[in-house]
Scaffold this active site. Structure first.
Site, PDB file in Angstrom:
ATOM      1  N   ARG A  77       0.850  -1.195   0.000  1.00 21.77           N
ATOM      2  CA  ARG A  77       0.000   0.000   0.000  1.00 21.77           C
ATOM      3  C   ARG A  77       0.885   1.244   0.000  1.00 21.77           C
ATOM      4  O   ARG A  77       1.154   1.842   1.045  1.00 21.77           O
ATOM      5  CB  ARG A  77      -0.933  -0.053   1.216  1.00 21.77           C
ATOM      6  CG  ARG A  77      -1.969  -1.163   1.101  1.00 21.77           C
ATOM      7  CD  ARG A  77      -2.704  -1.443   2.389  1.00 21.77           C
ATOM      8  NE  ARG A  77      -1.860  -2.128   3.361  1.00 21.77           N
ATOM      9  CZ  ARG A  77      -2.306  -2.629   4.513  1.00 21.77           C
ATOM     10  NH1 ARG A  77      -3.571  -2.495   4.836  1.00 21.77           N
ATOM     11  NH2 ARG A  77      -1.484  -3.236   5.341  1.00 21.77           N
ATOM     12  N   ASP A  79       2.527   5.013  -0.605  1.00 23.43           N
ATOM     13  CA  ASP A  79       2.073   6.341  -0.213  1.00 23.43           C
ATOM     14  C   ASP A  79       1.788   7.222  -1.423  1.00 23.43           C
ATOM     15  O   ASP A  79       2.143   6.890  -2.555  1.00 23.43           O
ATOM     16  CB  ASP A  79       3.139   7.023   0.645  1.00 23.43           C
ATOM     17  CG  ASP A  79       3.343   6.349   1.981  1.00 23.43           C
ATOM     18  OD1 ASP A  79       2.410   5.661   2.437  1.00 23.43           O
ATOM     19  OD2 ASP A  79       4.440   6.497   2.557  1.00 23.43           O
ATOM     20  N   TYR A 137      12.966  -1.563  -3.431  1.00 17.06           N
ATOM     21  CA  TYR A 137      12.628  -0.172  -3.734  1.00 17.06           C
ATOM     22  C   TYR A 137      13.877   0.543  -4.251  1.00 17.06           C
ATOM     23  O   TYR A 137      14.998   0.232  -3.845  1.00 17.06           O
ATOM     24  CB  TYR A 137      12.148   0.558  -2.484  1.00 17.06           C
ATOM     25  CG  TYR A 137      10.746   0.233  -2.030  1.00 17.06           C
ATOM     26  CD1 TYR A 137       9.659   0.939  -2.524  1.00 17.06           C
ATOM     27  CD2 TYR A 137      10.518  -0.770  -1.103  1.00 17.06           C
ATOM     28  CE1 TYR A 137       8.367   0.655  -2.096  1.00 17.06           C
ATOM     29  CE2 TYR A 137       9.231  -1.064  -0.664  1.00 17.06           C
ATOM     30  CZ  TYR A 137       8.159  -0.348  -1.171  1.00 17.06           C
ATOM     31  OH  TYR A 137       6.895  -0.636  -0.746  1.00 17.06           O
ATOM     32  N   ARG A 224      12.010   5.970   2.780  1.00 14.70           N
ATOM     33  CA  ARG A 224      12.191   7.410   2.585  1.00 14.70           C
ATOM     34  C   ARG A 224      12.987   8.041   3.725  1.00 14.70           C
ATOM     35  O   ARG A 224      13.744   8.998   3.506  1.00 14.70           O
ATOM     36  CB  ARG A 224      10.823   8.083   2.419  1.00 14.70           C
ATOM     37  CG  ARG A 224      10.143   7.714   1.103  1.00 14.70           C
ATOM     38  CD  ARG A 224       8.683   8.116   1.084  1.00 14.70           C
ATOM     39  NE  ARG A 224       8.505   9.534   1.328  1.00 14.70           N
ATOM     40  CZ  ARG A 224       7.325  10.088   1.619  1.00 14.70           C
ATOM     41  NH1 ARG A 224       6.238   9.342   1.727  1.00 14.70           N
ATOM     42  NH2 ARG A 224       7.244  11.392   1.814  1.00 14.70           N
TER      43      ARG A 224
END
Length: 272
Positions: A77, A79, A137, A224
């Site tokens: 999910r 952002d 990622y 992040r």
């Protein structure tokens, strides 16, 4: 890519198993989709009553296609503003369309910034978030004197000189199983903040610095915050060995800022 996921399977609990054959379709079937998207104009993956989301667009297109009320279950999910090349979603349907055709039919009904890259029938109880998996990622940083308008949605820009070697050295402290409480949002609802990073690399090609991180699971904003902390170390605010202290502090205030979402892309999702 669906075939690759099956080839990587090692057990029923983590694999993407084949569903019933096309000649003996059950009354309800579960279809798995590989979903790629540009997250720029979306308020993330998860449905929100007051914003456009990836999940809402998939539900809309599938409900129109099947004539049923469809609600997908997403694997990751992401952002608002985060992109993906290979997120996964499943849904149940009574429609008898061959599973492999759903990708073609949906791509005619979805916005151009969302594409289905594969579809396959799976077992009725197969759930992408309940399987062992490995996610990768990438966080892209444009590091030069002036911004490039073509990268404004897909890389974080900074003109400050960044020392990639120091970023690489700092990144090594995070590999392995650790308590990543320093690298997650204070609003996390996770039962535990222990996670495992299997690979973490920092590379530079011309003006683009890429932080590539793989792991079996990530906390809210974890990648992040790691990127924001590596940016500060690369800029010389802290020495590389400070990363070890930040990790051991288990305190969000010890780490760097949360880097902007636009630089982040989910690039790989493997079921183990």
């Amino acid at each position: 890519m669906i075939q690759e996921a099956n080839a990587q399977a090692k057990s029923h609990g983590g694999r993407m198993p084949d569903g019933p054959g096309e000649d003996a379709l059950p009354s309800s079937r579960r279809i798995c989709l590989i979903v790629a998207y540009d997250g720029t104009r979306y308020n993330g993956w998860q449905y929100q009553p007051n914003g456009v989301t990836i999940e809402a667009e998939l539900n809309r297109a599938l409900s129109a296609l099947t004539g049923e009320h469809i609600e997908v279950i997403g694997a990751s999910r992401t952002d608002a503003g985060v992109h993906a090349r290979c997120n996964y979603a499943v849904f149940n349907t009574h429609m008898r369309m061959p599973a492999g055709k759903f990708s073609y039919a949906l791509n005619q009904r979805l916005p151009e910034d969302i594409r289905i890259r594969g579809s396959k029938e799976v077992e009725p109880d197969w759930h992408p978030r309940k399987c062992r998996s490995l996610k990768t990622y990438e966080y892209r940083i444009l590091n030069e004197e002036f911004p490039d308008p073509l990268d404004r949605f897909y890389a974080h820009f900074t003109y400050s000189a960044l020392d990639v070697r120091k970023m690489q050295e700092a990144a090594q402290y995070l590999i392995g199983e650790h308590d990543f409480k320093s690298f997650c949002s204070i609003h996390t609802q996770a039962e535990t903040t222990v996670r495992t990073i299997t690979k973490l690399a920092v590379t530079r090609e011309n003006h683009i610095i890429t932080i590539r991180v793989s792991g079996t699971g990530f906390l809210y904003n974890m990648v992040r915050i790691i990127a924001g902390t590596l940016l500060e170390i690369g800029a010389g605010k802290y020495p590389p060995e400070r990363m070890k202290e930040i990790l051991e502090a288990c305190d969000r205030s010890a780490s760097g800022p949360t880097a902007p979402a636009r630089g982040l892309t989910l690039t790989a999702y493997e079921f183990l």
